[in-house]
Design an enzyme around this catalytic site. Structure first.
Site, mmCIF file in Angstrom:
data_model
loop_
_atom_site.group_PDB
_atom_site.id
_atom_site.type_symbol
_atom_site.label_atom_id
_atom_site.label_comp_id
_atom_site.label_asym_id
_atom_site.label_seq_id
_atom_site.Cartn_x
_atom_site.Cartn_y
_atom_site.Cartn_z
ATOM 1 N N SER A 20 -6.896 -7.593 9.791
ATOM 2 C CA SER A 20 -8.278 -8.062 9.880
ATOM 3 C C SER A 20 -8.633 -8.969 8.706
ATOM 4 O O SER A 20 -9.717 -9.547 8.677
ATOM 5 C CB SER A 20 -9.234 -6.873 9.935
ATOM 6 O OG SER A 20 -9.025 -6.038 8.814
ATOM 7 N N HIS A 53 0.813 -1.222 0.000
ATOM 8 C CA HIS A 53 0.000 0.000 0.000
ATOM 9 C C HIS A 53 0.842 1.266 0.000
ATOM 10 O O HIS A 53 0.346 2.352 0.305
ATOM 11 C CB HIS A 53 -0.957 -0.009 1.199
ATOM 12 C CG HIS A 53 -2.006 -1.084 1.118
ATOM 13 N ND1 HIS A 53 -2.800 -1.467 2.172
ATOM 14 C CD2 HIS A 53 -2.398 -1.862 0.062
ATOM 15 C CE1 HIS A 53 -3.633 -2.436 1.790
ATOM 16 N NE2 HIS A 53 -3.390 -2.698 0.518
ATOM 17 N N ASN A 58 -3.066 -12.651 16.149
ATOM 18 C CA ASN A 58 -4.012 -11.548 16.286
ATOM 19 C C ASN A 58 -4.761 -11.751 17.610
ATOM 20 O O ASN A 58 -5.176 -12.868 17.892
ATOM 21 C CB ASN A 58 -5.007 -11.592 15.105
ATOM 22 C CG ASN A 58 -5.773 -10.300 14.942
ATOM 23 O OD1 ASN A 58 -6.314 -9.773 15.900
ATOM 24 N ND2 ASN A 58 -5.828 -9.798 13.719
HETATM 25 P P1 OAD Z 1 -7.212 -3.360 10.432
HETATM 26 O O1 OAD Z 1 -7.348 -2.154 11.287
HETATM 27 O O2 OAD Z 1 -8.348 -3.722 9.540
HETATM 28 O O3 OAD Z 1 -6.928 -4.625 11.353
HETATM 29 C C1 OAD Z 1 -5.945 -4.577 12.354
HETATM 30 C C2 OAD Z 1 -5.928 -5.938 13.032
HETATM 31 O O4 OAD Z 1 -4.871 -5.921 13.987
HETATM 32 C C3 OAD Z 1 -7.207 -6.292 13.783
HETATM 33 O O5 OAD Z 1 -7.649 -7.580 13.373
HETATM 34 C C4 OAD Z 1 -6.777 -6.300 15.252
HETATM 35 O O6 OAD Z 1 -7.463 -7.277 16.010
HETATM 36 C C5 OAD Z 1 -5.304 -6.619 15.134
HETATM 37 N N1 OAD Z 1 -4.452 -6.152 16.261
HETATM 38 C C6 OAD Z 1 -4.645 -5.110 17.091
HETATM 39 N N2 OAD Z 1 -3.634 -5.006 17.959
HETATM 40 C C7 OAD Z 1 -2.782 -6.014 17.691
HETATM 41 C C8 OAD Z 1 -1.541 -6.451 18.233
HETATM 42 N N3 OAD Z 1 -0.955 -5.822 19.260
HETATM 43 N N4 OAD Z 1 -0.936 -7.532 17.691
HETATM 44 C C9 OAD Z 1 -1.511 -8.186 16.645
HETATM 45 N N5 OAD Z 1 -2.669 -7.826 16.090
HETATM 46 C C10 OAD Z 1 -3.309 -6.748 16.595
HETATM 47 O O7 OAD Z 1 -5.847 -3.185 9.632
HETATM 48 P P2 OAD Z 1 -5.360 -3.915 8.297
HETATM 49 O O8 OAD Z 1 -5.847 -5.314 8.252
HETATM 50 O O9 OAD Z 1 -3.920 -3.669 8.178
HETATM 51 O O10 OAD Z 1 -5.491 0.264 3.556
HETATM 52 O O11 OAD Z 1 -6.128 -3.073 7.208
HETATM 53 C C11 OAD Z 1 -5.866 -3.317 5.854
HETATM 54 C C12 OAD Z 1 -5.929 -2.034 5.075
HETATM 55 O O12 OAD Z 1 -7.176 -1.358 5.343
HETATM 56 C C13 OAD Z 1 -4.886 -1.006 5.463
HETATM 57 O O13 OAD Z 1 -3.651 -1.233 4.834
HETATM 58 C C14 OAD Z 1 -5.511 0.266 5.003
HETATM 59 C C15 OAD Z 1 -6.899 0.055 5.547
HETATM 60 O O14 OAD Z 1 -7.900 0.819 5.010
HETATM 61 C C16 OAD Z 1 -5.354 1.408 2.887
HETATM 62 O O15 OAD Z 1 -5.228 2.479 3.441
HETATM 63 C C17 OAD Z 1 -5.379 1.219 1.401
#
Ligand code: OAD
Length: 267
Positions: A192, A122, A216
């Site tokens: 997520s 990204h 996670n």
């Molecule tokens: P999300 O915010 O959707 O998910 C974050 C995940 O991290 C969740 O499932 C939490 O449960 C988990 N989490 C929280 N704290 C944690 C920890 N200490 N250790 C491990 N896991 C933990 O973020 P992404 O999946 O990265 O895209 O989102 C994907 C994309 O959506 C991002 O890159 C961004 C967003 O919109 C763009 O901006 C294009």
């Protein structure tokens, strides 16, 4: 206090000869560095609408609001430090010949932790490009009086990140897909698993026969696909796996970290 239990099955997989390991990270891996996620409690998309801040349409309509949001996030990133999960993943890269790190994060913390070539699907929030001619513009942002930056071609300069509705960098995506196809062990850490095409890489790895691990604290949309789900913070679990695999510490029953348990899924 719950123990972190790292299974023998996972240790065996990671210590196999010429093992190929692929790690996909998301915002959760940087949560312990103080950078908000998007969808968990306190995440950006709980208070803002992506279509107001992270789309080409939003930038065309209101570039100042978009830039102010990215300027705020750049300041957060500049003040953050890599946490033990980033640092440990950089060590895995040094220790394993067949290691690929793929990240959805734009914060650059993997590089700052020492990872040499993470595939940044990204983009990178610290860099800028021209929205029109796509020339790289270093790290230019809002001017001292809040002026919007402009390119020599007359186009608007924007952060070098992928917005909703935009294609991912094709070469990077291709290399990430090829690595997933060759993976023996595939980790999904702190994501997520909702945003495509990144989330689909787990299916590619599964199809190719890889052993799949999710790290996670919460269940995700794709947890059932994974062979093991390690429930807890990446900053504790990733170093614990490293201790078992690279430092040969016996036997994974370590206390001191709350709320960690392992779910094993029979396929
Ligand atoms: P999300 O915010 O959707 O998910 C974050 C995940 O991290 C969740 O499932 C939490 O449960 C988990 N989490 C929280 N704290 C944690 C920890 N200490 N250790 C491990 N896991 C933990 O973020 P992404 O999946 O990265 O895209 O989102 C994907 C994309 O959506 C991002 O890159 C961004 C967003 O919109 C763009 O901006 C294009």
């Amino acid at each position: 206090m719950s123990p972190i239990v790292i299974s023998e099955r996972l240790i065996d997989a990671l210590t196999a000869d010429r093992v190929r390991v692929v790690v996909l990270t998301g915002a959760g891996v940087s949560a312990e560095s103080g950078i908000p996620t998007f969808r968990s409690a306190g995440g950006y998309w709980k208070s803002y609408r992506p279509e107001d801040l992270a789309t080409p349409e939003a930038f065309a309509r209101d570039p100042r609001t978009v830039w102010e949001w990215y300027a705020h996030r750049r300041r957060l990133v500049a003040g953050a430090e890599p946490n033990p999960a980033h640092i440990e993943l950089a060590r895995w890269e040094m220790s394993l010949a067949g290691f690929t790190l793929i990240t959805q994060n734009v914060d650059g913390l993997h590089r700052r932790a020492g990872s040499r070539q993470p595939f940044e699907l990204h983009g990178n929030i610290t860099e800028s490009i021209c929205h029109r001619c796509r020339q790289s513009q270093g790290s230019v942002g809002l001017g001292p009086k809040g002026e919007l930056p402009a390119c020599a071609c007359g186009g608007k300069i924007r952060p070098a990140v992928v917005w909703f509705g935009e294609p991912l960098p094709q070469r990077t995506l291709q290399l990430a897909g090829e690595a997933a196809e060759r993976a023996d062990v595939y980790f999904s850490i702190g994501t997520s698993s909702i945003v495509q095409p990144a989330a689909d890489l787990a299916y590619v790895a599964k199809e190719a026969g890889a052993y799949l691990i999710e790290i996670n604290p919460e269940e995700t949309a794709m947890s059932r696909l994974f062979d093991e789900c390690l429930r807890g913070p990446a900053g504790a679990i990733v170093p614990e796996i490293g201790k078992r695999v690279f430092d040969g510490e016996s036997h994974g029953i370590t206390s001191g970290v709350k709320d960690i348990h392992v779910e094993s899924h029979e396929s």
